[in-house]
Design an enzyme around this catalytic site. Structure first.
Site, PDB file in Angstrom:
ATOM      1  N   SER A   1      10.553   3.716   9.245  1.00 46.17           N
ATOM      2  CA  SER A   1       9.142   3.351   9.067  1.00 46.17           C
ATOM      3  C   SER A   1       8.508   2.939  10.387  1.00 46.17           C
ATOM      4  CB  SER A   1       9.006   2.194   8.071  1.00 46.17           C
ATOM      5  OG  SER A   1       9.141   2.632   6.752  1.00 46.17           O
TER       6      SER A   1
ATOM      7  N   HIS B   1       4.461  -4.533   5.124  1.00 50.05           N
ATOM      8  CA  HIS B   1       4.908  -3.286   5.745  1.00 50.05           C
ATOM      9  C   HIS B   1       3.774  -2.592   6.497  1.00 50.05           C
ATOM     10  CE1 HIS B   1       6.384   0.934   5.809  1.00 50.05           C
ATOM     11  NE2 HIS B   1       7.585   0.378   5.863  1.00 50.05           N
TER      12      HIS B   1
ATOM     13  N   ASP C   1      -0.401   3.247   3.678  1.00 52.67           N
ATOM     14  CA  ASP C   1       0.664   2.255   3.579  1.00 52.67           C
ATOM     15  C   ASP C   1       0.203   1.130   2.649  1.00 52.67           C
ATOM     16  OD1 ASP C   1       2.934   0.397   4.535  1.00 52.67           O
ATOM     17  OD2 ASP C   1       3.221   2.168   5.780  1.00 52.67           O
TER      18      ASP C   1
END
Length: 707
Positions: free
Chosen positions: A639, A483, A428
């Site tokens: 996600s 994120h 990520d």
């Protein structure tokens, strides 16, 4: 879920079959991308904000990268070259990258200390040379650095050659067995064996304009020059004193707009590719075709780079807006070839005001794969004020309740079933390494001592005690996007016995492959997957998707399957039926795709789905987890569903390991997969996934009932 958008300068690698391949570096002064490929087709260097050498080894595509950016400092763009030696001599370098005031050289020889080869500062080979430079490398492995401001060239950090004052603005090109400095109207060549200059007036009867918009490329027979005012091809003659240029032929096409730097590639078979605002052309000498490539090149200042292989083979394009790869059409050599190919002529006018009519071949459309990769999709992810997020996390952890995570753990405790450890990795945007809730379950390498500048465990990565950053190329995969920290918190978030993730038995290796805008490319993603596998990960979470199905990613996911590593991936936030719209990475065999549900146990309004392509549904709407700065934030998306499902899988797997030590890893994974599918709730999502909503308590009970 992170989705693709068409923006940004991205780099992509393709697998090159065993065809001859050569393309030269872009030697414009340190501000433009470059691409160069080896004549054997087994190596490629790409550069923009990162210098890369890429090759294929034992069926896996690998890369070695150099990135000299210091955090917080402006990053230099790279120029450089790739050696074209027919056979690599052990101990000789094969690639070169220079940026600003530094030069690094790549040695491919691999051993226990350097299993991926190594980049070495040129300062280690000779006295440090201050000042900005341009670089080139020839097929013998010899390299040259041109210090224009100080009017000299250094070859192999050993031989210093003074440059005449009127060559201070020249370009440096590796050609034949020597180096050439080219400036308006003249070429000054140095033959590296004797260190002598030879002056040629080759360009006096060709195109003489030389400025920062000019690019050059060379092979053993030709030199190619391009700029917005016209392009020229010159025969290259090798003499005892070095290469000479002569017999200039002006090319019949000039696709670059004023102020642009044109994409340029000259291959071993003497075919050339030019790419600019007015089109993309593949030719040989005066014969050419216009390529029907839908590349986005803006009018006005800008730069692109392109590399291709011989005989109309594969190409790669690098630009500010898009990148593409594909298969080039055939370039006819003679009129006989034209007749046999039954090609048709067409007339294309570049611009009415220029009155430039060009007779070109009707070309078949190349096999195009856009290299624009993954990017964040706004609208489904946001951050709450810290106090509000903390209150939501404490007062309502609905996602853990819907999963049944806490009662499942308590059931195992009551039955006296200790949870065995499961090692996972997250690919990520990194994590906040100082976040107090992201410390307890990080996987730390016992042999790697952090911050000592050494590769203690010999894996080819220095100081990677808990992960690696394939964006900045360092051992601090710090999250500049937000994120990755959120995703990681759903897998390992806990502090002071307050567990906010489904699986306290899971340890996590952090691998950064998404940049601060949430974008990545197949090179870095494939390298990150390889690193995660080599670091001992048994399962990997990929909360990203979209982009091209590249050979690099196909090989990487095939490697994961061969090693028995299970992969979880987000289904997507674009409300698509992924049975009909499959994309990377969930299209790869063995990847478990996860859709998102809301607090009412319904499929989330944004979630993609698929009766056969999506396996599980897990909470993904209004999920609170860690964000950079030690904060908490709320985000929604598949996600979030994917890491929760992965952690839930790890919880049941940890118990299965304890209960069934006689089973190998593949059998344990098959058992857990079956139990979780059989215990899932299909009500309301019957046609949206294979199994339905994850229910960990029911899965735990089913595992215990089966002994």
């Amino acid at each position: 879920m992170i989705l693709r958008v068409l923006s940004g300068v991205l780099i992509l690698f393709w697998y090159i079959p065993s065809a001859l391949l050569i393309a030269g570096p872009v030697n414009s002064p340190g501000s433009y991308p470059y691409a160069k490929a080896s004549s054997r087709g087994d190596r490629l260097t790409l550069g923009d904000l990162k210098g890369l050498v890429y090759w294929r080894e034992q069926g896996i595509e690998r890369a070695a990268a150099v990135n000299w950016q210091q955090k917080g400092q402006p990053q230099q763009r790279y120029s450089g070259g790739l050696a074209e030696a027919a056979f690599h001599v052990p101990g000789n370098p094969v690639a070169l990258a220079c940026a600003g005031r530094e030069t690094h050289i790549f040695y491919p020889d691999r051993d226990a200390a350097y299993p991926a080869g190594r980049w070495v500062s040129a300062d280690a080979l000779g006295s440090p040379e201050p000042g900005a430079r341009r670089c080139a490398m020839q097929k013998s492995g010899d390299f040259a650095e041109f210090f224009a401001a100080r009017s000299f060239v250094v070859v192999n950090r050993q031989t210093r050659l003074a440059v005449p004052a009127d060559f201070q603005n020249a370009e440096l090109v590796a050609a034949g067995e020597g180096f050439v400095l080219l400036t308006a109207g003249r070429a000054l060549s140095v033959y590296s064996r004797n260190g002598s200059w030879r002056l040629s007036d080759a360009w006096t009867h060709g195109v003489s304009n030389v400025n920062e918009e000019t690019r050059w490329d060379g092979n053993d027979r030709l030199l190619l020059k391009t700029d917005p005012d016209g392009n020229a091809l010159a025969d290259l003659t090798l003499t005892v004193d070095g290469p000479r240029t002569q017999s200039i032929r002006r090319l019949p096409v000039s696709p670059c707009e004023s102020g642009q730097v044109c994409g340029l590639s000259l291959a071993l078979d003497d075919s050339w590719v030019l790419s600019g605002y007015w089109g993309h052309y593949l030719g040989r000498d005066q014969t050419f075709i216009r390529l029907a490539i839908p590349l986005s090149i803006g009018e006005g200042p800008g730069a692109v780079a392109i590399a291709h292989n011989a005989d109309g083979g594969r190409f790669i394009y690098l630009g500010w807006d898009d990148g593409d790869q594909g298969q080039l059409p055939f370039v006819p050599r003679t009129l006989t070839d034209r007749t046999r190919q039954r090609g048709r002529y067409m007339i294309w006018t570049r611009a009415d005001d220029r009155k430039v009519n060009m007779r070109v071949w009707n070309a078949p459309l190349p096999d195009i794969i856009p290299s624009t990769w993954v990017a964040w999709e706004p609208g489904y992810e946001w951050t709450l004020p810290q106090d509000e997020a903390l209150r939501a996390a404490h007062d309502n952890r609905w996602w853990l309740d819907r999963l049944g995570a806490v009662p499942a753990r308590e059931l195992f405790e009551r039955r006296g079933v200790p949870l065995q450890r499961v090692h996972a990795a997250v690919i990520d945007s990194g994590v906040d390494p100082t976040h107090p809730w992201l410390q307890a379950q990080l996987a730390r390498k016992p042999l790697e001592q952090p911050d000592n500048g050494l590769d203690d465990d010999g894996n080819g990565f220095v100081d990677d005690a808990w992960g690696y950053d394939f964006v900045e190329e360092d051992a601090m995969p710090q999250d500049d996007f937000g994120h990755g920290s959120h995703v990681a918190g759903l897998m390992i978030g806990q502090k002071a016995d307050d567990i906010r993730n489904p699986a306290p038995n899971l340890i996590l290796t952090v691998v950064r492959a998404l940049d601060r805008s949430g974008k990545s490319n197949s090179i870095d993603l494939a390298r990150a997957l390889q690193y995660a596998a080599d670091s001992g990960a048994e399962m990997i979470n990929c909360s990203w998707g979209g982009g091209p199905d590249t050979q690099a990613l196909r090989d990487a996911f095939a490697m994961l399957r061969e090693r028995g590593i299970i992969v979880f991936s987000s289904a997507g936030n674009d409300r698509l039926d992924t049975d009909k719209n499959p994309d990377v990475p969930k299209k790869y065999t063995g990847v478990i795709s996860v859709a998102a549900s809301d607090q009412n146990n319904q499929l989330a309004s944004f979630s993609s789905y698929g009766q056969t392509s999506v396996r599980f549904v897990a909470p993904g709407d209004a999920i609170v987890s860690s964000v950079p700065g030690g904060d908490w934030g709320e985000k929604s998306g598949t996600s979030m569903a994917s890491p929760l499902a992965a952690a839930g899988f790890a919880l049941i797997w940890g118990a299965a390991r304890q209960l069934h030590p006689e089973l190998d890893r593949a059998a344990q994974i098959e058992l857990v997969n079956r139990i979780l599918c059989e215990s899932a709730d299909r009500k309301g999502v019957e046609s949206r996934s294979q199994c339905g909503r994850l229910r960990l308590l029911e899965g735990a009970q089913k595992l215990l009932d089966q002994g």
